[in-house]
Write a protein that holds these residues in place. Structure first.
Motif, PDB file in Angstrom:
ATOM      1  N   GLN A  65      -3.638  -0.974  -6.429  1.00  0.00           N
ATOM      2  CA  GLN A  65      -2.351  -0.631  -7.350  1.00  0.00           C
ATOM      3  C   GLN A  65      -1.686  -2.125  -6.910  1.00  0.00           C
ATOM      4  O   GLN A  65      -1.772  -2.838  -6.548  1.00  0.00           O
ATOM      5  CB  GLN A  65      -1.617  -0.297  -6.137  1.00  0.00           C
ATOM      6  N   ALA A  67       1.591  -4.559  -7.941  1.00  0.00           N
ATOM      7  CA  ALA A  67       2.675  -4.308  -7.588  1.00  0.00           C
ATOM      8  C   ALA A  67       4.025  -4.383  -8.698  1.00  0.00           C
ATOM      9  O   ALA A  67       3.784  -4.422 -10.256  1.00  0.00           O
ATOM     10  CB  ALA A  67       2.934  -6.163  -7.684  1.00  0.00           C
ATOM     11  N   PHE A  70       9.604  -0.971  -7.728  1.00  0.00           N
ATOM     12  CA  PHE A  70      10.015   0.230  -6.788  1.00  0.00           C
ATOM     13  C   PHE A  70       8.352   0.875  -6.158  1.00  0.00           C
ATOM     14  O   PHE A  70       8.907   1.766  -5.487  1.00  0.00           O
ATOM     15  CB  PHE A  70       9.608   0.953  -7.903  1.00  0.00           C
ATOM     16  N   ASP A  71       7.999  -0.436  -5.479  1.00  0.00           N
ATOM     17  CA  ASP A  71       6.845   0.216  -4.755  1.00  0.00           C
ATOM     18  C   ASP A  71       7.059   0.551  -3.205  1.00  0.00           C
ATOM     19  O   ASP A  71       6.654   0.788  -1.930  1.00  0.00           O
ATOM     20  CB  ASP A  71       5.982  -1.985  -4.133  1.00  0.00           C
ATOM     21  N   ASP A  72       8.732   0.066  -2.551  1.00  0.00           N
ATOM     22  CA  ASP A  72       8.861   0.253  -1.704  1.00  0.00           C
ATOM     23  C   ASP A  72       9.783   1.522  -1.321  1.00  0.00           C
ATOM     24  O   ASP A  72       9.791   2.364  -0.373  1.00  0.00           O
ATOM     25  CB  ASP A  72       9.960  -0.395  -1.167  1.00  0.00           C
ATOM     26  N   ARG A  73       9.464   2.498  -2.246  1.00  0.00           N
ATOM     27  CA  ARG A  73      10.160   3.582  -2.634  1.00  0.00           C
ATOM     28  C   ARG A  73       9.061   4.732  -2.216  1.00  0.00           C
ATOM     29  O   ARG A  73       9.585   5.934  -3.002  1.00  0.00           O
ATOM     30  CB  ARG A  73      11.197   3.955  -3.689  1.00  0.00           C
ATOM     31  N   GLU A  75       4.340   5.786  -2.554  1.00  0.00           N
ATOM     32  CA  GLU A  75       2.934   5.830  -2.162  1.00  0.00           C
ATOM     33  C   GLU A  75       1.816   5.814  -2.760  1.00  0.00           C
ATOM     34  O   GLU A  75       2.198   7.601  -3.348  1.00  0.00           O
ATOM     35  CB  GLU A  75       2.575   6.377  -0.806  1.00  0.00           C
ATOM     36  N   THR A  93       8.512   7.272  -0.913  1.00  0.00           N
ATOM     37  CA  THR A  93       8.917   8.104   0.436  1.00  0.00           C
ATOM     38  C   THR A  93      10.545   7.428   0.516  1.00  0.00           C
ATOM     39  O   THR A  93      10.732   7.334   1.738  1.00  0.00           O
ATOM     40  CB  THR A  93       7.950   6.892   1.353  1.00  0.00           C
ATOM     41  N   SER A  94      11.108   7.267  -0.656  1.00  0.00           N
ATOM     42  CA  SER A  94      12.567   6.628  -0.126  1.00  0.00           C
ATOM     43  C   SER A  94      13.785   7.651   0.246  1.00  0.00           C
ATOM     44  O   SER A  94      14.644   7.529   0.715  1.00  0.00           O
ATOM     45  CB  SER A  94      12.789   6.071  -2.235  1.00  0.00           C
TER      46      SER A  94
END
Length: 167
Positions: A65, A67, A70-73, A75, A93-94
């Motif tokens: 993957q 970077a 939107f990586d925090d939203r 998997e 996941t957001s």
């Protein structure tokens, strides 16, 4: 007492210009000037990229993957490269809402980890079906991205998400 009288007179003057409740405002609306161009700012052209694809140097056989904004939203699950296609599943996941727009960008690399080329997968919500709220919203999207002809010697891949829009 003089201060109270002055305050009362000022308040009455301010209220005199207001229309009574329920009365239409008869003043003509004034045109508003809106600036639609900002000096020195040019509109973007082309598709969004991911600078991290140029920094990634996956080892032969790897699918990693890269970077993105939107990586925090989401998997990525089951990421794999078979020499021709990079495949995986995006799980949002957001929040739990319909996936409106998704773009997965893949970079393909030679044995030295040099970027040979890119290709993308795009998901667009089919609005002809309308919003379907009877079942659970879609939060998973499988993708498969074929290596472009320019990346014929690709032995590894990296993927990232430059576009993610959900309700």
């Amino acid at each position: 007492m003089k201060t109270f009288a002055t305050l009362a007179l000022a308040s009455a003057a301010l209220l005199a210009g207001c229309a009574a409740p329920g009365q239409p405002d008869t003043a003509a609306p004034q045109p508003v000037s809106v600036q639609t161009a900002l000096p020195g700012l040019t509109a973007p052209t082309g598709e969004p990229g991911l600078p991290s694809l140029h920094e990634a140097h996956p080892k032969p056989g790897q699918a990693i993957q890269a970077a993105g904004p939107f990586d925090d939203r989401f998997e990525i699950e089951g990421l794999a490269f078979d020499g021709k296609d990079v495949k995986g599943t995006i799980r949002i996941t957001s929040d739990v809402s319909d996936l409106l727009e998704l773009q997965v960008l893949a970079g393909f690399y030679d044995a030295d980890g040099t970027l040979l080329g890119t290709a993308r997968f795009e998901h667009h919500l089919d609005e002809s079906e309308g919003h379907q709220h009877a079942g659970p919203p879609s939060e998973v999207e499988e993708f498969s991205i074929a290596a472009p002809a320019a990346a014929g010697n690709a032995v590894s891949a990296a993927v990232g998400v430059p576009v993610l829009v959900n309700e």
